[in-house]
Write a protein that holds these residues in place. Sequence first.
Motif, short mmCIF file in Angstrom:
data_model
loop_
_atom_site.label_atom_id
_atom_site.label_comp_id
_atom_site.label_asym_id
_atom_site.label_seq_id
_atom_site.Cartn_x
_atom_site.Cartn_y
_atom_site.Cartn_z
N VAL A 378 0.84 -1.21 0.00
CA VAL A 378 0.00 0.00 0.00
C VAL A 378 0.87 1.25 0.00
CG1 VAL A 378 -1.67 1.34 1.34
CG2 VAL A 378 -1.99 -1.12 1.06
N TYR A 379 1.98 1.23 0.75
CA TYR A 379 2.91 2.37 0.74
C TYR A 379 3.42 2.63 -0.68
CZ TYR A 379 3.10 2.15 5.86
OH TYR A 379 2.79 2.16 7.20
N GLU A 380 3.71 1.58 -1.41
CA GLU A 380 4.20 1.75 -2.78
C GLU A 380 3.15 2.44 -3.65
OE1 GLU A 380 7.11 1.25 -3.79
OE2 GLU A 380 8.08 -0.41 -2.77
N ILE A 381 1.89 2.04 -3.46
CA ILE A 381 0.82 2.65 -4.26
C ILE A 381 0.58 4.10 -3.84
CG2 ILE A 381 -1.65 2.52 -4.78
CD1 ILE A 381 -1.42 -0.49 -4.66
N ILE A 382 0.65 4.35 -2.52
CA ILE A 382 0.51 5.74 -2.05
C ILE A 382 1.54 6.64 -2.72
CG2 ILE A 382 0.80 7.24 -0.03
CD1 ILE A 382 -0.42 5.00 1.66
N ARG A 383 2.78 6.14 -2.77
CA ARG A 383 3.85 6.93 -3.41
C ARG A 383 3.54 7.19 -4.88
NH1 ARG A 383 6.45 10.06 -5.23
NH2 ARG A 383 8.70 10.46 -5.17
N GLU A 384 2.83 6.26 -5.48
CA GLU A 384 2.53 6.36 -6.91
C GLU A 384 1.33 7.25 -7.21
OE1 GLU A 384 0.99 3.33 -10.47
OE2 GLU A 384 1.90 2.51 -8.65
N VAL A 385 0.28 7.21 -6.36
CA VAL A 385 -0.98 7.88 -6.73
C VAL A 385 -1.34 9.08 -5.87
CG1 VAL A 385 -1.88 5.67 -7.62
CG2 VAL A 385 -2.46 6.39 -5.28
N ARG A 386 -0.60 9.33 -4.76
CA ARG A 386 -0.99 10.43 -3.87
C ARG A 386 0.03 11.56 -3.94
NH1 ARG A 386 -5.70 9.32 -0.30
NH2 ARG A 386 -4.92 11.18 0.77
#
Length: 692
Positions: A378-386
């Motif tokens: 989830v941290y990886e996705i946060i870095r990508e989309v937020r």
Amino acid sequence: MALPQKLTDALAAKNFQEVESEWLSAADQSPQEIEGFIRAAETLDRLGQADKARSLLSLLDDQLKEKGLYDLRLDLLRGAGKRWVKAGTMFETVLSTIDLLYADRKEQLEILLPAVGLDGERDETPKLWDKVERLRSLLIFETGTIVAMKGKGVGVVTDVNLALQSLKIDFERQKGVSVGFRATSKMLEVLPDGHVLKRKHEDAESLTGLKPSLLLREVLQSYDRPLTGADVKEVVAGVVPTAKWTSWWTSARKHPQVLASGKGKQTYVWAATGEDAADAIWDAFEAADLAGRLDHLRRAANQDLDLLRRMVGLLSEEGRHMLSSVSPQLPIGLVVWAASEKYLDEDSDFSPKTAISEVVDLQPVLVKTDAPRARDRVYEIIREVRTDWLEIFTQRFAHETDARCLKLLASHIFEHSDEARHTAIDRVLAQPSKTPAAFSWLADQASDDEAIREYRPLRLLKQLLVALGDESFSEYRSKLSPLSESGGTVPKILSALDVKDMREAKSAIERARGLEDYQREPLITTVHLRFPSLEVVEDEPLYALPTTYKHKRDELRVMLEEEIPLNRKAIETAREMGDLRENFEYKAARQRHEYLASRASELSGQLDRTIVLHVANVNPDQVRVGTVTKLESMNNQSRTITMLGPWESDPDNGVISHESELAVRLLGKKVDDPFELQGVAYKIVRIQRYTD
């Protein structure tokens, strides 16, 4: 045990002519299915065909006698003998069957029959079948029989002493172990042909060459119960070298026919076929709760790809509706997605990206996402989309508990800017006891990361030394303790401090409760080698109220002018009594002299460095000696702490010494400053002068 399906179908259809035909065929082909025949006879009885049941059982009995299957005949007699055996003849029938079954062991029978209560001529014997089973269990043992005994291992029966009713067994590490007949059923297990322990005893080399999965099959199929990993390890000891156990076990249990069950201490069985294993796993998967399904998914990853895809398909269907920004089950959905992710098809729409981008406050979601693997992704996705990823990461860094997640968060925060790195570190250093995992990780990283050490080095060192003695860090103490030793964070920080900070560092090292002497001494030596001037011991001032100071000064005067002179006279008087070796009065006087001299010296030194505390002159703008501080917590708890000298200290009544650890932490604080006490967060609401 099961009978042929045709016989079962004939019973269900009440086609009794077909039942008889199929019964006779089964009796000829599968006479060992005794339990199945008994159940069929009971079914006939319930259907009003008691005579038919009696006739068929009698025919089966005749076939068993003709084929010499006397052990099976005993089982049949026990289960259904009363249906066809003439009343009053059961004992005779059983005894004659036993004679035929053990025809080659008549000498043993002559001794054992009376021993188990099957002697005498009578129509019936109380507890007949208990005694028969007792006899059969004893006749299992012959010279050369291989047995297993808990705590002893595998052994060989070397002597069957019928007169003494005991066996002698030679085990590998102990020879001639005696076991009484009465204890055999509880203590010994006879190993049948093909049992892995029997093969290991007779021909261990035949097992050492087997592949891991084949050896595991031999082990699991030798038992009629599931085995734990510890059980398997004990069985293969000596066949699989101890040093290779972990790799062997990892390889062996990957076989698709190895079925694991249980959430905590798992047990293992060997399925008849790979298809049976897959069906059993799928049934268990469907019956399990979500946590159980994720566990089955993890295990299936090492076994069956088709089964894995079926599991992922079902989990995706269940998890898809959870991946919504408004779903209270979003944290569960994230865990499901993370577990399934690497097995999903490339075009799968099972993804949390949209939900993660839409959630306003991700902190509660991350707190409830309890699987570290899921948070990591989830941290990886946060870095990508937020776009606000830095703020989210900085907040989470202080409260994350998983080392891998902490490393990921730090890598993104620290690479962004020095300011971001400093903000994250400050949050952890502010109250380490509230963020023990993050602080422990940061302190450990500081031993290799100079950038961490260079930012607030003295504060990091002090907090690390405090953490060593803080119960909040008990889980992390094994990681923190080595950081005070050679090559660790503390020595590396000491090598870069200036003299002013080094003086504070030395004081912190001397006070640190969690440091062992072997750790403290090298650190103090390092301080003195860098700054020899710090080796000079400076007496710390001791504060005392005027009345206390006068009382202690009077105490010293009385000792010097009255008690010590009187003690000298007592010594002289005692010396005049003769032999000093047996002179109790002399010894007592000398001990009193040593105490008075030591106490006078100590008290004189304390008075020399005492500063009389005139509370009227104390400035209450901050916490200092001679002030009374009131603390209040968020839930309206309050504490009042008075700080005076060590002679006035009375912790039970809220009076502490300025030399205490609590005082050192409190000194210099001002109104509205936060302060943690015994795990509770307080705020200083008032500071005033102490009044007598």
